[in-house]
Every structure is written in structure tokens, then in C-alpha cells.
Design an enzyme around this catalytic site. Structure first.
Site: not given
Length: 381
Positions: A69, A149, A199, A201, A237, A325
Site C-alpha cells: 500500500g 484505518n 495491499s 498483507h 523483477t 504506522c
């Protein structure tokens, strides 16, 4: 153990982990390589892209893979700003966005962009009229999250979309990280939206993988320069095993999504109705259609949020302060501050966040411990 911190991260699902392991062992070629091992990995990569697109009702060429995210929000916001700066440097967002949006906006301000931070009402919702009044001739982007959130407020994305119908040159970005899998698609998957962020997870996929939606015909300035992967938009990659695992996690998430959301709402209702009986408690997440079914933010007044978190942790119960966060930094909730909550109350806030694996028995046990912790701190105060 009771884990009620699913908005911070979720536990990877067993079959998803198995997909990751199998892909790591059997599809280890570089998808850009010309030999058969590379082709095998490329086919898995593109099959995963198609499956994700189908589950989200997107087109495969509209799905681009990221590390999560934070990268997705940075890429969409900065990529739009850099791509469209000759047309204007004004961006509109809200005061209650995730730090990966707020701090990106701060960086852009330092580069000469002008950002309007929309206020929210006392329940944490953006007012559509405020957004409408903030639009200027040089506005190039509106970025508003689908679900907050910290308190779970659902922002009026479809109503904002109708306003922006009259401004087709303004890009519209929605951070859907907290909304996916909560039976809220009709509240935020709007045809006017140009970009979405997701996101892995947050829905039982591995960490370090995510995807964005980029509407057909839209363009972003790439932030990752290199070998030209992801149609030249995001070099590096590809993390094929994590992408395949995320595709499986999304399929599981979407299976019986409505029933799962109803079960989360049932547990949320249990907790809020009990909190309403307690003294010296503030509840910021409501039981109405304008709030997500999985987030409950509340306080035990006079007790700091981190103290409450660690007290529950001592009982093998895991919740968080507000945004994971910023919790380790001991910061006051940015959302509650924007809601004009008194600082001494805001610093007492904690968040319970549910997912489809949580049970009624876990909630009953949580409430039992909550009562004991509440009574303990009431005596101390």
C-alpha cells in the site's frame, strides 16, 4: 491468543503460504527470461494478474503489482503529480489519510505543489461540499481513502465521483487498503475512480506485495526505473511467488464475502453495545452504514493508549493504538485530532480490528478482560 489487530496486518493463510512455497520452488525463473523456466514463471504471473482482475471486475491490463500500500500510494500520487505538473500543481486530499498519503503530500509541497487538506466532521467523514468548493482550475488530483484505518469511517467516494464527473481532467485516486473484502465494493468501486491502491498483507497474503488499479487510458510517471517490467511502469523483477499467493488470498477473501462481513459486524456490535454500558469511555466507531464492519476505536479515559495495549498483551490479547504506522512513535491519532477530539482523550484511543477468522467466543473473552482492565484503571484513577 486473541488477535484483534487485523488492520495492521493479517496472518498469512495456510493454503496461501503453501502457494507461495510451491511457486518459490517450482516457478523460480525470472519472468523476463527467454528460456522455458522464465516462460513458466511469466505464465504464472499473468494468470495471477487475470485472476485478480476478474475478482475485482477490472481488466488484466489495468492491474499493476507493487510492494504494498505504501508504494502504491506513493506511486499514484507522485506519478500523477509529475505526469500532470504542466497542467497544474494543486492536489486535494483529506486530513485523515494514511501516513503514506499525508507524508507523500508533504514531499510534494516541498517540491512546489499546493495541497488542500479537507477537514472532516465529528465522525471522521469528508464533506462533499467542502471538496466541491476546494476544486480549482489548476487541480490535477483528488486522493481520498475509502475507509479510514483508525476509526473505520467510510468516505463518500461515490458522491465525490459524481462531483468529479463534471471535471474529467482531474485524476481521482482511492486508497482501498482497508475496504477490500468488507462487502463495501458498491461504496467505493466507482467508475469515476482512476486509481485504486491495495495491499496483500491486509487480507492474508504475504507482506511486501500489493497491486494498484490504473484505469485504461490513464498514465503515471514511473517511480522505479530499470528493466521495464510491468509494461515499463514499475521496473524490478516481479515477486512471482508472492503475486500468486496474493491471487489465491484474494479469491479466498471474496468467497462468501457478504457473510463474513456480517459476522464481523456482529462482533463489532457486541463490543460497542458493551462499551456503551461502561463509564468514562469514548467510542469513535459507530454502528451505522457509514462505518466499516471491522474497526472499533474507543478510549478508557485517563489511560494512555499504549498502556491499554500492553495490559491486554499481558493477557495474550493483541490490539493496537490507532494507526500501526505511528503507534511506536507515540503520536496522537491524526484522525482524532482532525475530528477535534481533545488531546487527553485522543491519546487514550485504542483500536480493535477484526477479520473473518475472529469468533464470538473470542469477543466474549475480550469483553471479560476489558471489564477487568476497565475496573482496575477506574480504581487507580
Amino acid at each position: 491468543m486473541i488477535y484483534f489487530d487485523n488492520s495492521a496486518t493479517t496472518k498469512i493463510e495456510d493454503s496461501v503460504l503453501n502457494t507461495y512455497n510451491v511457486a518459490s520452488q517450482q516457478y523460480f525463473g525470472n519472468p523476463s527470461s527467454l528460456h522455458k523456466l522464465g516462460l513458466k514463471a511469466y505464465e504464472l504471473l499473468e494468470t495471477s494478474r487475470k485472476n485478480i482482475a476478474k475478482l475485482m471486475n477490472f481488466k488484466p491490463h489495468e492491474v499493476f503489482f507493487t510492494s504494498g500500500g505504501t508504494e502504491g500510494n506513493n506511486w499514484i500520487i507522485k506519478g500523477t503529480a509529475f505526469k500532470k505538473r504542466e497542467f497544474g500543481k494543486h492536489i486535494i486530499t483529506s486530513a485523515v489519510e494514511h501516513p503514506s498519503v499525508i507524508n507523500t503530500m508533504t514531499q510534494l509541497e516541498q517540491l512546489g505543489f499546493d495541497v488542500t487538506y479537507l477537514p472532516v466532521d465529528k465522525t471522521g467523514h469528508v464533506r462533499v461540499e467542502d471538496l466541491k468548493n476546494a476544486i480549482r482550475p489548476d487541480t490535477i488530483l483528488v486522493s481520498i481513502m475509502a475507509v479510514n484505518n483508525e476509526v473505520g469511517s467510510i468516505q463518500p467516494i461515490t458522491q465525490i465521483g459524481r462531483v468529479l464527473d463534471d471535471y474529467p481532467s482531474i485524476s481521482f485516486h482511492v486508497d482501498g487498503t482497508q475496504a477490500i473484502g468488507k462487502d463495501l465494493d458498491d461504496r467505493f468501486i466507482d467508475p469515476r475512480v482512476d486509481y485504486f491502491t491495495f495491499s496483500g498483507h491486509k487480507f492474508h497474503a504475504p507482506r511486501g506485495i500489493g497491486f494498484i488499479y490504473m484505469k485504461s487510458g490513464k498514465q503515471l510517471e514511473p517511480l522505479m526505473a530499470g528493466g521495464g517490467q510491468e509494461k515499463g511502469q514499475r521496473s524490478g523483477t516481479e515477486n512471482t511467488p508472492a503475486i500468486a499467493a496474493m491471487a489465491r488470498a484474494l479469491r479466498l477473501l471474496k468467497d462468501n464475502e457478504k457473510v463474513k462481513a456480517q459476522e464481523m459486524l456482529k462482533l463489532k456490535t457486541m463490543l460497542i453495545q458493551h462499551l456503551e454500558k461502561l463509564d468514562n469511555v469514548h467510542i469513535f466507531s459507530k454502528l451505522d452504514d457509514d462505518f466499516a464492519p471491522h474497526i472499533i476505536c474507543f478510549t478508557l479515559d485517563g489511560v494512555r493508549g499504549e498502556t491499554i495495549v500492553h495490559t491486554f498483551e499481558d493477557r495474550d490479547i493483541y490490539i493496537s493504538t490507532t494507526s500501526a504506522c505511528s503507534s511506536k512513535k507515540g503520536l496522537e491519532s491524526s484522525t482524532l485530532k482532525a475530528m477535534n477530539t481533545q488531546e487527553n482523550i485522543a491519546t487514550s484511543a485504542v483500536r480493535v480490528s477484526l477479520d473473518e477468522n475472529n469468533t464470538e467466543s473470542e469477543m466474549k473473552e475480550f469483553i471479560k478482560n476489558l471489564d477487568e482492565i476497565h475496573d482496575h484503571f477506574q480504581i487507580l484513577n
